[in-house]
Enzyme design. Structure first.
Site, PDB file in Angstrom:
ATOM      1  N   ASN A  45       1.965  10.557  -2.991  1.00 21.64           N
ATOM      2  CA  ASN A  45       1.341  10.782  -1.689  1.00 21.64           C
ATOM      3  C   ASN A  45       1.896   9.778  -0.679  1.00 21.64           C
ATOM      4  O   ASN A  45       1.207   8.838  -0.298  1.00 21.64           O
ATOM      5  CB  ASN A  45      -0.181  10.605  -1.786  1.00 21.64           C
TER       6      ASN A  45
ATOM      7  N   TYR B 112       0.838  -1.196   0.000  1.00 25.66           N
ATOM      8  CA  TYR B 112       0.000   0.000   0.000  1.00 25.66           C
ATOM      9  C   TYR B 112       0.876   1.250   0.000  1.00 25.66           C
ATOM     10  O   TYR B 112       0.643   2.193  -0.753  1.00 25.66           O
ATOM     11  CB  TYR B 112      -0.908   0.032   1.239  1.00 25.66           C
TER      12      TYR B 112
ATOM     13  N   CYS C 132      -6.394  -6.423  -7.178  1.00 30.04           N
ATOM     14  CA  CYS C 132      -6.256  -5.955  -5.799  1.00 30.04           C
ATOM     15  C   CYS C 132      -5.479  -6.934  -4.927  1.00 30.04           C
ATOM     16  O   CYS C 132      -4.821  -6.528  -3.970  1.00 30.04           O
ATOM     17  CB  CYS C 132      -7.634  -5.727  -5.186  1.00 30.04           C
TER      18      CYS C 132
ATOM     19  N   ARG D 224      -2.857   4.229   3.841  1.00 32.11           N
ATOM     20  CA  ARG D 224      -4.170   3.810   4.339  1.00 32.11           C
ATOM     21  C   ARG D 224      -5.267   4.087   3.297  1.00 32.11           C
ATOM     22  O   ARG D 224      -6.160   3.268   3.095  1.00 32.11           O
ATOM     23  CB  ARG D 224      -4.495   4.520   5.646  1.00 32.11           C
TER      24      ARG D 224
END
Length: 98
Positions: free
Chosen positions: A31, A22, A52, A36
């Protein structure tokens, strides 16, 4: 294009047999503190064209969002190696973004 769409576009580029975290995707999207939010995007995704299951926690552990053992089974079917403690061996299968 909103943030989730950018996450999905990037995740679609992860080839079979490779994984990303992630945090790695957040960093690639400019970013670095949004890991999260990347996780939320993965959980909200309904598009089967977005792999995913190839996006993991930073330590290589899988999420239970797929159901117990499902994410690991999908990754193993693609040849992703796992450590003895059940985490994907990211040092062997981390996607480099190319």
């Amino acid at each position: 294009m909103n943030f989730y769409q950018r996450v999905y576009e990037l995740a679609r580029r992860i080839p079979a047999g490779k994984c990303a975290s992630y945090g790695q995707l957040a960093l690639m999207l400019g970013n670095p503190r949004a890991s999260r939010a990347v996780g939320y995007a993965m959980r909200a995704c309904k598009d089967p064209a977005v792999p995913c299951h190839r996006v993991l926690r930073g330590d290589g552990s899988t999420a239970e969002a797929f159901g117990p053992g499902v994410q690991r089974a999908l990754l193993e079917a693609e040849g992703v190696p796992f450590t003895a403690d059940g985490r994907a061996a990211l040092e062997l299968c981390r996607w480099d973004g190319t």
